[in-house]
Design a protein around this motif. Structure first.
Motif, short mmCIF file in Angstrom:
data_model
loop_
_atom_site.label_atom_id
_atom_site.label_comp_id
_atom_site.label_asym_id
_atom_site.label_seq_id
_atom_site.Cartn_x
_atom_site.Cartn_y
_atom_site.Cartn_z
N SER A 1 -24.92 3.44 11.83
CA SER A 1 -24.85 3.30 13.29
C SER A 1 -25.34 1.94 13.77
O SER A 1 -25.04 1.54 14.90
N ASP A 2 -26.06 1.19 12.92
CA ASP A 2 -26.55 -0.14 13.27
C ASP A 2 -25.52 -1.24 12.97
O ASP A 2 -25.72 -2.37 13.37
N LEU A 3 -24.45 -0.91 12.27
CA LEU A 3 -23.44 -1.90 11.89
C LEU A 3 -22.50 -2.17 13.06
O LEU A 3 -22.27 -1.31 13.91
N PRO A 4 -21.92 -3.38 13.12
CA PRO A 4 -20.96 -3.67 14.19
C PRO A 4 -19.70 -2.84 14.03
O PRO A 4 -19.33 -2.45 12.93
N THR A 5 -19.05 -2.55 15.16
CA THR A 5 -17.81 -1.77 15.13
C THR A 5 -16.71 -2.50 15.89
O THR A 5 -16.98 -3.39 16.69
N LYS A 6 -15.46 -2.10 15.63
CA LYS A 6 -14.28 -2.61 16.32
C LYS A 6 -13.35 -1.44 16.56
O LYS A 6 -13.50 -0.37 15.97
N ILE A 7 -12.34 -1.66 17.39
CA ILE A 7 -11.31 -0.67 17.66
C ILE A 7 -10.05 -1.08 16.90
O ILE A 7 -9.61 -2.23 16.99
N CYS A 8 -9.47 -0.16 16.15
CA CYS A 8 -8.27 -0.44 15.37
C CYS A 8 -7.09 -0.73 16.29
O CYS A 8 -6.86 -0.01 17.27
N ALA A 9 -6.33 -1.78 15.99
CA ALA A 9 -5.19 -2.19 16.80
C ALA A 9 -4.01 -1.22 16.68
O ALA A 9 -3.15 -1.19 17.54
N CYS B 1 -4.28 2.47 15.53
CA CYS B 1 -4.56 3.87 15.88
C CYS B 1 -5.51 4.02 17.06
O CYS B 1 -5.61 5.09 17.63
N GLY B 2 -6.23 2.95 17.42
CA GLY B 2 -7.13 3.00 18.57
C GLY B 2 -8.47 3.65 18.30
O GLY B 2 -9.26 3.84 19.22
N LEU B 3 -8.77 3.97 17.05
CA LEU B 3 -10.05 4.59 16.71
C LEU B 3 -11.06 3.52 16.31
O LEU B 3 -10.69 2.48 15.76
N PRO B 4 -12.36 3.78 16.57
CA PRO B 4 -13.37 2.81 16.16
C PRO B 4 -13.61 2.85 14.66
O PRO B 4 -13.48 3.90 14.03
N PHE B 5 -13.94 1.69 14.08
CA PHE B 5 -14.31 1.63 12.67
C PHE B 5 -15.46 0.66 12.51
O PHE B 5 -15.65 -0.25 13.30
N ALA B 6 -16.27 0.88 11.47
CA ALA B 6 -17.48 0.10 11.25
C ALA B 6 -17.28 -0.99 10.21
O ALA B 6 -16.35 -0.94 9.39
N TRP B 7 -18.16 -1.98 10.25
CA TRP B 7 -18.18 -3.09 9.32
C TRP B 7 -18.31 -2.58 7.89
O TRP B 7 -18.98 -1.57 7.64
N VAL C 1 -10.51 -9.17 10.97
CA VAL C 1 -10.14 -7.77 10.68
C VAL C 1 -9.69 -7.10 11.98
O VAL C 1 -10.39 -7.14 12.98
N ARG C 2 -8.48 -6.50 11.94
CA ARG C 2 -7.92 -5.83 13.13
C ARG C 2 -7.63 -4.36 12.92
O ARG C 2 -7.50 -3.61 13.87
N TYR C 3 -7.46 -3.95 11.66
CA TYR C 3 -7.06 -2.59 11.35
C TYR C 3 -8.11 -1.88 10.51
O TYR C 3 -8.77 -2.49 9.68
N ARG D 1 -3.12 1.75 5.71
CA ARG D 1 -2.08 2.54 6.38
C ARG D 1 -1.83 2.01 7.80
O ARG D 1 -0.68 1.83 8.21
N CYS D 2 -2.90 1.74 8.54
CA CYS D 2 -2.74 1.21 9.90
C CYS D 2 -2.21 -0.22 9.88
O CYS D 2 -1.43 -0.60 10.74
N ARG D 3 -2.62 -0.99 8.89
CA ARG D 3 -2.13 -2.37 8.79
C ARG D 3 -0.63 -2.38 8.54
O ARG D 3 0.11 -3.18 9.09
N GLY D 4 -0.14 -1.45 7.72
CA GLY D 4 1.28 -1.34 7.44
C GLY D 4 2.07 -0.87 8.65
O GLY D 4 3.19 -1.30 8.89
N LYS D 5 1.47 0.01 9.42
CA LYS D 5 2.13 0.53 10.61
C LYS D 5 2.11 -0.50 11.72
O LYS D 5 3.09 -0.65 12.44
#
Length: 60
Positions: free
Chosen positions: A8-16, A18-24, A35-37, A41-45
């Motif tokens: 929970s202390d790691l930085p997060t981003k939103i996937c371009a 699927c729109g879900l958050p993911f952590a470092w 990093v955008r995806y 699987r999301c990178r391919g889509k």
């Protein structure tokens, strides 16, 4: 020995795709700014037209 970090202390981003958050991740350490995806699987889509976040087709 280095201190442990909580996920929970790691930085997060939103996937371009699927729109879900993911952590470092350690493997993204040198390239975190580009990093955008959340997964291969999301990178391919990618971000396709006509799709809403979450992979569902947009209403017409």
């Amino acid at each position: 020995m280095p201190k442990m970090r909580r996920k929970s202390d790691l930085p997060t981003k939103i996937c371009a795709a699927c729109g879900l958050p993911f952590a470092w991740r350690k493997k993204w350490e040198r390239d975190w700014d580009n990093v955008r995806y959340c997964s291969d699987r999301c990178r391919g889509k990618g971000k396709t037209r006509g799709e809403a976040p979450g992979g569902k087709a947009a209403p017409v």
